[in-house]
Each structure stands twice: as C-alpha cells, then as structure tokens.
Design an enzyme around this catalytic site. Structure first.
Site, PDB file in Angstrom:
ATOM      1  N   LYS A  56       7.058  23.178 -14.279  1.00  0.00           N
ATOM      2  CA  LYS A  56       6.299  21.955 -14.005  1.00  0.00           C
ATOM      3  C   LYS A  56       5.888  21.887 -12.537  1.00  0.00           C
ATOM      4  CE  LYS A  56       4.814  17.684 -14.498  1.00  0.00           C
ATOM      5  NZ  LYS A  56       5.020  16.409 -15.125  1.00  0.00           N
ATOM      6  N   ASN A  95      -1.039  18.746 -20.597  1.00  0.00           N
ATOM      7  CA  ASN A  95      -1.383  17.792 -21.666  1.00  0.00           C
ATOM      8  C   ASN A  95      -1.420  18.466 -23.027  1.00  0.00           C
ATOM      9  OD1 ASN A  95      -1.664  15.678 -19.852  1.00  0.00           O
ATOM     10  ND2 ASN A  95      -3.790  16.220 -19.401  1.00  0.00           N
ATOM     11  N   GLU A 109      -4.699  16.925 -11.019  1.00  0.00           N
ATOM     12  CA  GLU A 109      -5.292  17.286 -12.305  1.00  0.00           C
ATOM     13  C   GLU A 109      -6.801  17.497 -12.233  1.00  0.00           C
ATOM     14  OE1 GLU A 109      -3.238  15.457 -15.662  1.00  0.00           O
ATOM     15  OE2 GLU A 109      -5.100  15.601 -16.807  1.00  0.00           O
ATOM     16  N   ARG A 157       0.811  -1.237   0.000  1.00  0.00           N
ATOM     17  CA  ARG A 157       0.000   0.000   0.000  1.00  0.00           C
ATOM     18  C   ARG A 157       0.837   1.275   0.000  1.00  0.00           C
ATOM     19  NH1 ARG A 157      -3.189  -2.793   3.942  1.00  0.00           N
ATOM     20  NH2 ARG A 157      -4.914  -3.839   2.896  1.00  0.00           N
ATOM     21  N   HIS A 202      -1.103  11.459 -28.062  1.00  0.00           N
ATOM     22  CA  HIS A 202      -1.287  10.101 -27.535  1.00  0.00           C
ATOM     23  C   HIS A 202      -1.914   9.191 -28.581  1.00  0.00           C
ATOM     24  CE1 HIS A 202      -1.113  10.511 -22.849  1.00  0.00           C
ATOM     25  NE2 HIS A 202       0.074  10.479 -23.418  1.00  0.00           N
ATOM     26  N   ARG A 231      -3.663  21.565 -14.026  1.00  0.00           N
ATOM     27  CA  ARG A 231      -2.622  20.627 -14.477  1.00  0.00           C
ATOM     28  C   ARG A 231      -2.895  20.086 -15.881  1.00  0.00           C
ATOM     29  NH1 ARG A 231       0.620  15.989 -11.027  1.00  0.00           N
ATOM     30  NH2 ARG A 231       1.829  15.214 -12.798  1.00  0.00           N
ATOM     31  N   HIS A 249       7.361   9.217 -27.762  1.00  0.00           N
ATOM     32  CA  HIS A 249       6.338  10.070 -27.136  1.00  0.00           C
ATOM     33  C   HIS A 249       6.493  11.545 -27.525  1.00  0.00           C
ATOM     34  CE1 HIS A 249       3.470  11.430 -24.167  1.00  0.00           C
ATOM     35  NE2 HIS A 249       4.377  12.231 -23.650  1.00  0.00           N
ATOM     36  N   GLU A 274       8.914  18.185 -24.785  1.00  0.00           N
ATOM     37  CA  GLU A 274       8.279  18.557 -23.507  1.00  0.00           C
ATOM     38  C   GLU A 274       8.852  19.877 -22.985  1.00  0.00           C
ATOM     39  OE1 GLU A 274       5.712  17.023 -22.293  1.00  0.00           O
ATOM     40  OE2 GLU A 274       5.784  14.946 -22.993  1.00  0.00           O
ATOM     41  N   HIS A 319      -1.074  16.598 -26.296  1.00  0.00           N
ATOM     42  CA  HIS A 319      -1.210  15.179 -25.974  1.00  0.00           C
ATOM     43  C   HIS A 319      -2.515  14.559 -26.470  1.00  0.00           C
ATOM     44  CE1 HIS A 319       2.271  16.047 -23.546  1.00  0.00           C
ATOM     45  NE2 HIS A 319       2.338  14.822 -23.064  1.00  0.00           N
ATOM     46  N   LYS A 350       2.914  11.408 -11.330  1.00  0.00           N
ATOM     47  CA  LYS A 350       2.086  10.539 -12.176  1.00  0.00           C
ATOM     48  C   LYS A 350       2.833   9.225 -12.373  1.00  0.00           C
ATOM     49  CE  LYS A 350      -0.898  13.565 -14.839  1.00  0.00           C
ATOM     50  NZ  LYS A 350      -1.274  14.058 -16.182  1.00  0.00           N
TER      51      LYS A 350
HETATM   52  N1  GLY Z   1       3.084  14.996 -18.061  1.00  0.00           N
HETATM   53  C1  GLY Z   1       1.906  15.667 -17.672  1.00  0.00           C
HETATM   54  C2  GLY Z   1       1.729  15.779 -16.210  1.00  0.00           C
HETATM   55  O1  GLY Z   1       2.626  15.474 -15.455  1.00  0.00           O
HETATM   56  O2  GLY Z   1       0.678  16.161 -15.760  1.00  0.00           O
END
Ligand code: GLY
Length: 360
Positions: free
Chosen positions: A226, A244, A236, A120, A251, A240, A263, A184, A247, A142
């Site tokens: 960031k 994206n 998010e 956990r 994606h 946040r 990517h 990025e 993306h 993430k």
């Molecule tokens: N790579 C996008 C984020 O970390 O939210």
C-alpha cells in the site's frame, strides 16, 4: 517488531507494527507531537483499548481527552465531524493539538477529515484496530465522509503524522469484520504480488487464529504494498487507482445494500465481478476466476450479492467518483498479481456480470 516508512517528503511518516501499545508514547515523542491530544474512538473500541492508549499518551505529559462516536458506516457523516469540531473548540484546541483516530476505517476517515479541516489542518495519528484499517484505510491519507448515500463523497487527502498498528488488537474484532478486512489484504496480493496472494491463501487458518508471526508478516507486506503505491501517486492521478480493484461494483453494492453488507464483503463480490468481466474481455482465463472465487470463499467472504437488483447496482455505479465523462472505469486483472485501469464502454458485459453476481 517492525517500522516502515511512507516516503512522501515533508508529508512522509512511519508505520509501526507492534504486538501491544507500549511504544505508542515513544512513537509520538519521536514524531515531535506534544500538543493537547483528543482521542476519537467508537463505542465498541473504547472499552478495549482506550485506557491503554490514554496511559501511554499521558506519559508525554500532555492533556489527553476522549471523544466517543457511535460505531457504524451510517455515522460517517458531516454531523459526526461537526461534533468533533465542537469538542475541539470546547477543549480550546490549537494548531499544535493532535487528533488521534483509535478504531476502524470509519473512525480513521472521519477523524482524519476533522484534522484536515479544523483550523485549516492540525496533526493526527492513526491507531487502526480493525483489519480493514490496518491493511488499508489508515495508510495513504484518504479522509472523508459519506454524503447523501454516496461513499466518501466529501473528503481530503491528508496524511497522518504516524500510523501505529497493534496486531493483537485484531483479537477483539467481530469475526465478520475480521473477514471483511481480509478482502483488502487479498486485494493487495491480487493487484501487485502473486506470491503474497499465495501466502495468504495458504495461511488463512493461521491468520484467523491470530498467529503473531503470520499476522506480523502479513501486515508488513500489506503496508509495504500500500505504501509503495501511495508513494508513487499520493493523490490518485494514475497508479493509485489500482487500489480501487473490486470497488467499482463493490461501492455500488454497498450503497444498494443500505450499508447492511460490510465494505470488505462488497469488495469481495466486486473483485469476483472484475475477474468475470476480465474473463469476458479475454484478459483472464476461467480457471483463474474459479480459483479466486474459491480462495475468497475459503476466507469466509461472499462471492455473490444474492437477491439484489442488478439494475439498481448498475445505476448506482454512475454516482461514484470513479465515473469520468459518464463512462464506467474498472480495474481489471490480468491473471494474478497484475491489473490494468480501463474504461469499459459496452454496457452488455457489465450487466451480464451483475446478473451473475446477484443471481442464485
Ligand atoms: N483504499 C484505496 C486507497 O487508499 O487509495
């Protein structure tokens, strides 16, 4: 060199920006990490940096083991996570044990997810060695894996105890991956800071020749942008989502390419798509679209996904996490340095943009 902080209360952590691994042991000691350590790395990164990291971590007088996974997005799977659990069980790892993600974004995401779920939750640290990971994926918690062809479909928000960036680790990165990571970096400028975007565009040669001062400044700015977004919206719920940018289309292209495109290459094409869509919607002028395409090209990134089936890309966009109530959501630019998050209900402009992106 520099030490930044991601301020998230009791989940907050430092980001070290260094020219080597010499302060890694001290950084872990300062974070009070003292349990058994398992370094997870891939078969490419292992040969360059594993010994250095083991040596620094053994200085903490703890047991340090290594688990090597196969490099590549194709291995970002639950099977790879299961193998890490097995190794942890074999080592009799307990709740004070520490997972160490040494490598690129794939290694970081998998290791973070294993840390989030083993018993956990056990501590983990990020030692990103690719530009993609140093600029983006190692910061913000993430974690996760791909599932049945869908990117990052299974995962958790789980923050590391520290991030340790050795900017000189970029020197061994394959050229294509370095350029992929640059997407990025450029993204951060485009969404939040036009001066940073200009800096990157003007200094791309210095970055690609590993000028230490330029890399250190770039990394500091990246991590600041960031980290600042993550501090305001860790899970998010709103802001946040601007990370994206590029993306929604990116994606989908990545999945349709069967992960043969990297990517960042897909994000690059996706950002051009976002600019084209914003132009069609009257939010950005044509000159700006051209400037962005030119700077991505100068950074060695693709601005098209030639030969791909536009309908397949369109359909794939609907299996992404960013779809809500069957509607496509985009982060669209207002010029340079500012973006908005919005739902685009009309199919026609999206299909037009996709056709332009996949055409000759
Ligand atoms: N790579 C996008 C984020 O970390 O939210």
């Amino acid at each position: 060199m520099a030490k930044l902080s991601v301020n998230l209360g009791d989940r907050g952590y430092p980001i070290y920006i260094e020219p080597n691994f010499k302060r890694l042991g001290k950084a872990c000691a300062d974070a009070r990490l003292s349990g058994k350590m398992l370094i997870v790395t891939d078969n490419n990164v292992q040969k360059y940096y594993c010994d250095d990291c083991v040596r620094e971590l053994e200085g903490l007088c703890t047991e340090v083991s290594v688990h090597v996974i196969q490099a590549g997005e194709i291995n970002k799977s639950l099977d790879t996570v299961r193998d890490i659990y097995r190794k942890l069980v074999e080592l009799k790892a307990d709740r004070k044990s520490v997972l160490v993600a040494l490598g690129g974004g794939v290694t970081g995401d998998i290791t973070g997810f294993a840390a989030a779920t083993y018993m956990r939750g056990i501590p983990f640290i990020q030692i990103p060695t690719s530009l993609m990971a140093q600029a983006d994926s190692s910061i913000g918690g993430k974690t996760g894996v791909d599932f049945e062809g869908c990117k990052n479909m299974v995962g958790a928000f789980y923050q590391p105890s520290l991030v340790y960036i050795n900017i000189n680790a970029l020197r061994t990165l394959p050229d294509r991956e370095l350029k992929s990571g640059m997407a990025e970096v450029i993204k951060h400028g485009l969404i939040r800071d036009s001066d940073f975007y200009e800096y990157i565009s003007s200094n791309i040669d210095k970055i690609y020749s590993f000028d230490e001062n330029t890399l250190a400044y770039m990394t500091k700015m990246n991590c600041t942008i960031k980290g600042n977004v993550v501090e305001q919206d860790e899970r998010e719920g709103g802001l946040r989502a601007i990370l994206n940018f590029g993306h929604t289309i990116g994606h989908a292209i990545e999945c349709v390419s069967g992960f043969t495109m990297l990517h960042g290459e897909c994000v690059s094409v996706g950002m051009v798509g976002a600019y084209k869509l914003a132009h069609k919607m009257g939010m950005t002028d044509e000159d700006t679209v051209g400037r962005i395409e030119a700077s991505l090209r100068k950074a060695g990134l693709p601005v098209k996904a030639q030969g791909m089936d536009a309908d397949k890309v369109f359909d794939k966009m609907f299996s992404d996490k960013k779809v809500k109530d069957d509607k496509l959501n985009f982060v669209l630019p207002k010029g340079i340095g500012e973006v908005i998050y919005c739902t685009v209900e009309k199919e026609a402009p999206i299909r037009e943009v996709l056709t332009e992106l996949v055409g000759k």
